[in-house]
Structures are given as structure tokens and as C-alpha cells.
Scaffold this active site. Structure first.
Site, mmCIF file in Angstrom:
data_model
loop_
_atom_site.group_PDB
_atom_site.id
_atom_site.type_symbol
_atom_site.label_atom_id
_atom_site.label_comp_id
_atom_site.label_asym_id
_atom_site.label_seq_id
_atom_site.Cartn_x
_atom_site.Cartn_y
_atom_site.Cartn_z
ATOM 1 N N GLU A 20 0.647 -1.081 0.116
ATOM 2 C CA GLU A 20 0.122 -0.250 -0.373
ATOM 3 C C GLU A 20 0.947 1.725 -0.751
ATOM 4 O O GLU A 20 1.583 1.431 0.954
ATOM 5 C CB GLU A 20 -1.172 -0.170 1.083
ATOM 6 C CG GLU A 20 -2.157 -1.134 1.333
ATOM 7 C CD GLU A 20 -2.959 -0.987 -0.310
ATOM 8 O OE1 GLU A 20 -2.669 0.261 -0.438
ATOM 9 O OE2 GLU A 20 -3.403 -2.323 -0.124
ATOM 10 N N CYS B 32 -2.085 9.457 2.565
ATOM 11 C CA CYS B 32 -1.952 9.051 1.045
ATOM 12 C C CYS B 32 -2.741 9.319 0.077
ATOM 13 O O CYS B 32 -2.192 9.146 -1.531
ATOM 14 C CB CYS B 32 -1.484 7.662 1.365
ATOM 15 S SG CYS B 32 -2.956 6.780 2.470
HETATM 16 P P1 NAD Z 1 8.303 4.775 4.429
HETATM 17 O O1 NAD Z 1 8.612 4.136 3.053
HETATM 18 O O2 NAD Z 1 10.007 5.777 4.685
HETATM 19 O O3 NAD Z 1 8.571 4.045 5.814
HETATM 20 C C1 NAD Z 1 7.207 2.858 5.633
HETATM 21 C C2 NAD Z 1 8.123 1.588 7.364
HETATM 22 O O4 NAD Z 1 8.746 1.590 6.217
HETATM 23 C C3 NAD Z 1 8.801 2.368 8.448
HETATM 24 O O5 NAD Z 1 7.992 1.137 8.987
HETATM 25 C C4 NAD Z 1 9.939 2.212 8.531
HETATM 26 O O6 NAD Z 1 10.349 2.320 8.968
HETATM 27 C C5 NAD Z 1 9.819 1.437 7.113
HETATM 28 N N1 NAD Z 1 11.040 1.053 6.636
HETATM 29 C C6 NAD Z 1 11.903 1.837 6.163
HETATM 30 N N2 NAD Z 1 13.299 1.239 5.836
HETATM 31 C C7 NAD Z 1 12.843 -0.147 4.793
HETATM 32 C C8 NAD Z 1 13.554 -1.471 4.516
HETATM 33 N N3 NAD Z 1 14.566 -1.148 3.896
HETATM 34 N N4 NAD Z 1 12.902 -2.432 4.792
HETATM 35 C C9 NAD Z 1 11.786 -2.819 5.673
HETATM 36 N N5 NAD Z 1 11.143 -1.806 5.819
HETATM 37 C C10 NAD Z 1 11.456 -0.825 6.263
HETATM 38 O O7 NAD Z 1 6.785 5.933 4.157
HETATM 39 P P2 NAD Z 1 6.492 6.915 5.458
HETATM 40 O O8 NAD Z 1 7.559 7.898 5.762
HETATM 41 O O9 NAD Z 1 6.670 6.516 6.899
HETATM 42 O O10 NAD Z 1 4.830 7.274 5.055
HETATM 43 C C11 NAD Z 1 4.895 7.615 4.039
HETATM 44 C C12 NAD Z 1 4.050 7.051 2.558
HETATM 45 O O11 NAD Z 1 3.315 6.488 3.268
HETATM 46 C C13 NAD Z 1 3.915 8.116 1.303
HETATM 47 O O12 NAD Z 1 4.630 7.417 0.058
HETATM 48 C C14 NAD Z 1 2.705 7.827 1.787
HETATM 49 O O13 NAD Z 1 1.796 7.709 0.862
HETATM 50 C C15 NAD Z 1 2.326 6.336 2.245
HETATM 51 N N6 NAD Z 1 0.967 5.548 2.633
HETATM 52 C C16 NAD Z 1 0.170 4.907 1.919
HETATM 53 C C17 NAD Z 1 -1.476 4.697 2.413
HETATM 54 C C18 NAD Z 1 -1.850 3.520 1.640
HETATM 55 O O14 NAD Z 1 -2.969 3.356 2.131
HETATM 56 N N7 NAD Z 1 -1.433 3.533 0.614
HETATM 57 C C19 NAD Z 1 -1.215 5.071 3.774
HETATM 58 C C20 NAD Z 1 -0.643 5.400 4.650
HETATM 59 C C21 NAD Z 1 0.777 5.931 4.040
#
Ligand code: NAD
Length: 503
Positions: A242, A276
Site C-alpha cells: 500500500e 496517502c
Molecule cells: P516509508 O516508506 O519511509 O516507511 C514506511 C515503513 O517502512 C516505516 O515503518 C519504516 O521504518 C519502514 N522501512 C524503511 N525502510 C525499510 C526497509 N528497507 N525495509 C523494511 N521496512 C523499511 O514511509 P513513511 O514516510 O513512513 O510514510 C509515508 C508514505 O506512506 C507516503 O508515501 C504515503 O503516501 C504512504 N502511505 C500509504 C498509505 C496507503 O494506504 N496506500 C497509507 C499511509 C501512508
């Protein structure tokens, strides 16, 4: 806070802080591969007993969890406000929607996933057939910080209802909220320990991908989603992704312009645009462009960010996002865009004032990439078809909105997105029976609804011979006439083309 202090400190730790004040909310261990593997093992042991509870037992356990979250709502809302920065009202909306999903998943899991008979065919009419959806095992859930309750629970609840255990790694910006969700489950359900939490940054998330989980449900940015998929590929761990969005709103000539302006503003600026599904682009048909804009500008001029009770939205939670917002804004203005509300000085860390932009060229960053801030570009389109074309010319495809009368349904179906709301924004998130997921850069797979339950289960097909036939196809001893007879039957049943071609 007992729940935070109770967790043993292992190795290096980190603090989560309030984005508005910088105050430390809690200290957490940076869990490494060893701690993550231990959590997955604990969850795996619990999962067997959780599966044995059956749909009825799990429904009761999830109902207890639901009641616990409802009783502790004020506490949870206050914690979300402190750790994420969003106003109490926004945090409350998250909790309310989560409780609805919890209720729906618990009540519908048996109907959607339980064993059911399916029809056999003429050739195998002596066999009964059934299908059921069995749990996968342990699901690793990784969440973002922007909706620290609703987003992870959208996977966790459905995975649990399907009979799985969960190991959840909350965002490093909102670990206290993540621990709260798991602690509330432990308080309500106790044993089996099927909702485990590990804390840390991307390294902890990476370890979770490699820790022997049976599926990963990831919510976050497309860049991290790709890394998760690569890590999971090594062990063929399936993933549901997602990811981000660049959601468009289309406003047609016969739209209710007051409602469209009001919802564009809320869709674009609630939670400081850190959604998002935020409305990040508005395409308005020429005929009503000026009238829509006047309404939007008038409303946007009244909206204020802040940390106090009167604020419409809070600070930018992730400090480096301020740079992205500033870059998108500067890029648009440098390419000739005009700000009708706000302007180049809108970014005032940790807040960003509302901005409404017009005359934005199509190649500006703000129309192409996720901004995640309260900045709304409004674009003039020739007609509804042109608006749809512009909206679809983007690699993201999460949600969308349409404000229209006569053509609303046609526009909604033509928009390339996983979900579209007509005459509102984001409504589909609040209807638990609908699937939720994106296309393209917004990811794949579904959470929520029947598809969300099936995402965390594997179909199991069973056939049972009810009585033997004197001659079957599946035997080395079949008499010579059997296959010609079957062939003839096939010809009679399927060999006729329809007289009028189907359209
Ligand atoms: P992010 O991708 O930076 O991090 C998301 C999660 O992944 C965090 O828990 C982080 O610690 C973890 N992570 C980071 N590197 C990783 C790796 N190499 N392997 C595994 N996990 C890892 O995103 P964010 O800044 O926390 O959230 C914002 C983003 O999320 C935006 O792009 C937003 O649109 C999206 N989002 C999408 C939805 C949806 O339902 N589609 C909902 C909410 C947020």
C-alpha cells in the site's frame, strides 16, 4: 507510561518526539534480527492456538479488543496527538474508522473465508467440491507514521480475523502508538500472543522481511516498497504493498461547487496534507473553473495550522518532508505558477500554511510527485474527458474523487485508481466492505473488505468422490470408448459459436 517502560531495552535505542514541541514521547529499543526472529517465533506459537479458536473464538477475542480500544479511545487519541502532531479531532476519526473495520472483519471473516461448497462439472458430477481460506501463519506488518492507527490496523485486523498472527513494526516516528495497539490487544485478549510488536527503523523492517514470516503487508513510500519486495523475493515471501498517491479530483460543469470546494480543501489539507489519499491535484472544467476557484480561495484563506485546540491541522510530522514541500512549491512558482492563497513563505517549520496554486504547468513536480503537504494545485481542463486524461497521466493510482452530476459515474469508472468517491472525498476508507488498494506506483493487493480478508489467507480446494463411475478418464485401464465419448460430449456442450457475436 507503563507500556513503554515495561519493554526491555535491547541494544541501541531511540526516542520518539512530539513534532510540534520536540518533547520526548518515549524511548524504544532498536530491535535487530535476533529480537525480530524471537517475536516471529512467539507469534508462530500463538498462531496455532489462534487458528484452533476458529472463526467464533476469534470473533469474540476481536470483539474484546474492539471494546478495549473504545474504552481507551481518549488515551489513544491523546497519544496520537502527541506523537504524530495531528489535532485530536483527526486522531479521533482514525480510531472511529478503525473500530468500524475491527467490527466488520470480526463479524464477516467466517462468511468470507469459511468453507463453502462450489459446483462441480458435468464430467465430474460424481465429485463434491468445496473451497475454504486458511490462514497463512505469521504476517509481518510495517506501517507509516501519518495514520499510525488506521493504516496498520487496516492490515492487522484483517490478518488476525483470517487466523494469522501478526508481528508489527510501526514507523520509527510513531512507535508509542504501535506499542499501545499491541498492549491493548494483550490486555483484552491475553493469550495467545498473536499480536507482537517490534520497534526500530528500516533495518528492523528489513529484518522482519527475512525473519520467516509468511506474508508482508507494507504501507509506506514506493521507494521503500521496492526494497521490501526485493528483500521478500529472496524467500518468496508474498507481499501486499500500500504505497503513496497523487490523488486527483475532477470537478465537472454540473457539480455542486460549494461542496466541491469544501471537500477539495479538506481532502487536500486535513492532516496537513499528510494523507496517502490527500487530494493533491484538482482538475476543473473550464465552464466552472473561476467559480470553483473563488469558493476554494475564500475557504482556504480561513484555514490555519497550529499545535493548539483551534488549529485546523497540525505540524509536518517528518522534518525532511518540509524540504520536499518547499522544493515542490519553489519549482511550481519558478515555472510560472501563481499562488492565490499562501506563497513562497508558506513553509514555517514545523508548520506549512495553506497554499492554492494556479497556472501550474503539467511537468511541475507538484503535479507529478507526492507532496504530502497542504498545497493544492488547481488546473483548468477543457471538459470532463480532458480532466480524466490529465488525472490519469500520472504513475500513481491510489484514490480519486469526482464532483459531478450526470457524468459522475462514467468519470469515476474512467479514473485510473483503486478507489473513487463521487461528491465526497475519501469515503471509501470508512466503508469496511470495500477493498482498498492502489495501482501502478501506489502498489498492489488489497486490504479491507472481503478482498482484504482473502489477502491474508490461502485458498484451499477440496474434492470428494461421492460415488465411483464404472468408467473414468483417470485410469490406465479405461476402455477405449471413454475418451471419444468425452470428446463427443465436449463437442455437444461447447462446440457451437453463439449466433450473434457478444458485444
Ligand atoms: P516509508 O516508506 O519511509 O516507511 C514506511 C515503513 O517502512 C516505516 O515503518 C519504516 O521504518 C519502514 N522501512 C524503511 N525502510 C525499510 C526497509 N528497507 N525495509 C523494511 N521496512 C523499511 O514511509 P513513511 O514516510 O513512513 O510514510 C509515508 C508514505 O506512506 C507516503 O508515501 C504515503 O503516501 C504512504 N502511505 C500509504 C498509505 C496507503 O494506504 N496506500 C497509507 C499511509 C501512508
Amino acid at each position: 507510561m507503563a507500556m513503554l517502560e515495561d519493554r526491555p531495552t535491547r541494544g541501541r535505542g531511540f526516542d520518539s518526539t512530539c513534532p510540534a514541541t520536540g518533547e520526548v514521547v518515549g524511548s524504544f529499543p532498536l530491535d535487530g534480527p535476533e529480537q525480530v526472529a524471537a517475536a516471529v517465533a512467539r507469534a508462530g506459537e500463538g498462531q496455532r492456538r489462534w487458528a484452533e479458536l476458529g472463526f467464533g473464538g476469534r470473533r469474540r477475542a476481536l470483539a474484546a479488543y474492539k471494546a478495549m480500544l473504545v474504552r481507551r479511545t481518549d488515551e489513544l487519541v491523546a497519544l496520537v496527538h502527541r506523537e504524530n502532531g495531528k489535532p485530536h479531532a483527526d486522531a479521533l476519526i482514525e480510531v472511529v474508522l478503525s473500530v468500524e473495520h475491527l467490527d466488520w472483519a470480526a463479524r464477516n471473516a467466517a462468511r468470507v473465508l469459511g468453507r463453502r461448497r462450489v459446483r462441480s462439472t458435468m464430467l465430474l458430477a460424481n465429485h463434491a467440491a468445496s473451497v475454504e481460506y486458511q490462514p497463512l501463519g505469521v504476517v509481518g506488518v510495517m506501517g507509516p507514521w501519518n495514520y499510525p492507527v488506521l493504516t496498520p490496523l487496516g492490515s492487522i485486523i484483517y490478518a488476525l480475523a483470517a487466523g494469522n498472527a501478526v508481528v508489527f513494526k510501526p514507523s520509527e516516528l510513531t512507535p508509542a502508538v504501535g506499542c499501545f495497539l499491541a498492549d491493548a490487544f494483550a490486555d483484552a485478549v491475553g493469550d495467545p500472543p498473536v499480536f507482537q510488536v517490534v520497534t526500530g527503523d528500516g533495518t528492523t523492517g528489513h529484518a522482519l522481511c527475512l525473519a520467516g514470516v509468511d506474508k508482508v503487508a507494507f504501507t509506506g513510500s514506493p521507494a521503500t516498497g521496492r526494497k521490501v519486495m526485493v528483500a521478500c523475493a529472496e524467500r518468496l515471501v508474498p507481499v501486499v504493498l500500500e504505497l503513496g498517491g497523487k490523488d486527483a479530483m475532477v470537478v465537472d460543469a454540473d457539480a455542486d461547487l460549494d461542496a466541491a470546494a469544501e471537500q477539495a480543501l479538506w481532502g487536500g489539507m486535513a492532516n496537513a496534507g499528510q494523507t496517502c489519499l490527500a487530494t493533491e491535484r484538482v482538475y476543473v472544467v473550464d465552464e466552472v473553473y473561476e467559480r470553483f476557484l473563488a469558493r476554494l480561495v475564500e475557504r482556504a484563506s480561513r484555514v490555519r495550522p497550529g499545535g493548539g485546540p483551534g488549529a485546523d491541522f497540525g505540524p509536518i510530522t517528518l522534518p525532511r518532508q518540509l524540504e520536499v514541500i518547499r522544493r515542490h512549491l519553489d519549482d511550481a512558482l519558478a515555472r510560472g505558477a501563481r499562488a492565490l492563497v499562501g506563497g513562497p513563505d508558506a513553509v514555517r517549520p514545523p508548520y506549512v500554511d495553506p497554499v492554492v496554486l494556479v497556472d501550474v504547468p503539467a511537468d511541475a513536480l507538484i503535479l507529478r510527485e507526492e507532496t504530502f503537504g497542504p498545497v493544492l494545485p488547481v488546473v483548468r481542463a477543457r471538459d470532463a474527458g480532458h480532466a480524466v486524461e490529465l488525472a490519469n497521466a500520472n504513475p500513481y493510482g491510489l484514490g480519486a474523487a469526482v464532483f459531478a452530476g450526470r457524468r459522475a459515474d462514467r468519470i469515476a469508472r474512467a479514473l485510473r485508481s483503486g478507489m473513487t468517491s463521487i461528491n465526497s472525498v475519501l469515503t471509501y476508507v470508512g466503508i469496511p466492505s470495500l477493498p482498498y488498494g492502489g495501482v501502478g506506483e501506489s502498489g498492489f493487493g488489497s486490504v479491507h473488505g472481503p478482498d482484504g480478508l482473502r489477502e491474508f489467507a490461502r485458498p484451499k480446494a477440496i474434492t470428494r468422490q461421492r460415488f465411483p463411475l464404472p468408467f473414468g478418464m483417470q485410469s490406465f485401464d479405461r476402455p477405449g470408448f471413454v475418451l471419444p465419448a468425452v470428446r463427443q460430449a465436449m463437442r455437444l456442450r461447447h462446440g457451437h459459436a453463439p449466433r450473434t457475436p457478444r458485444r
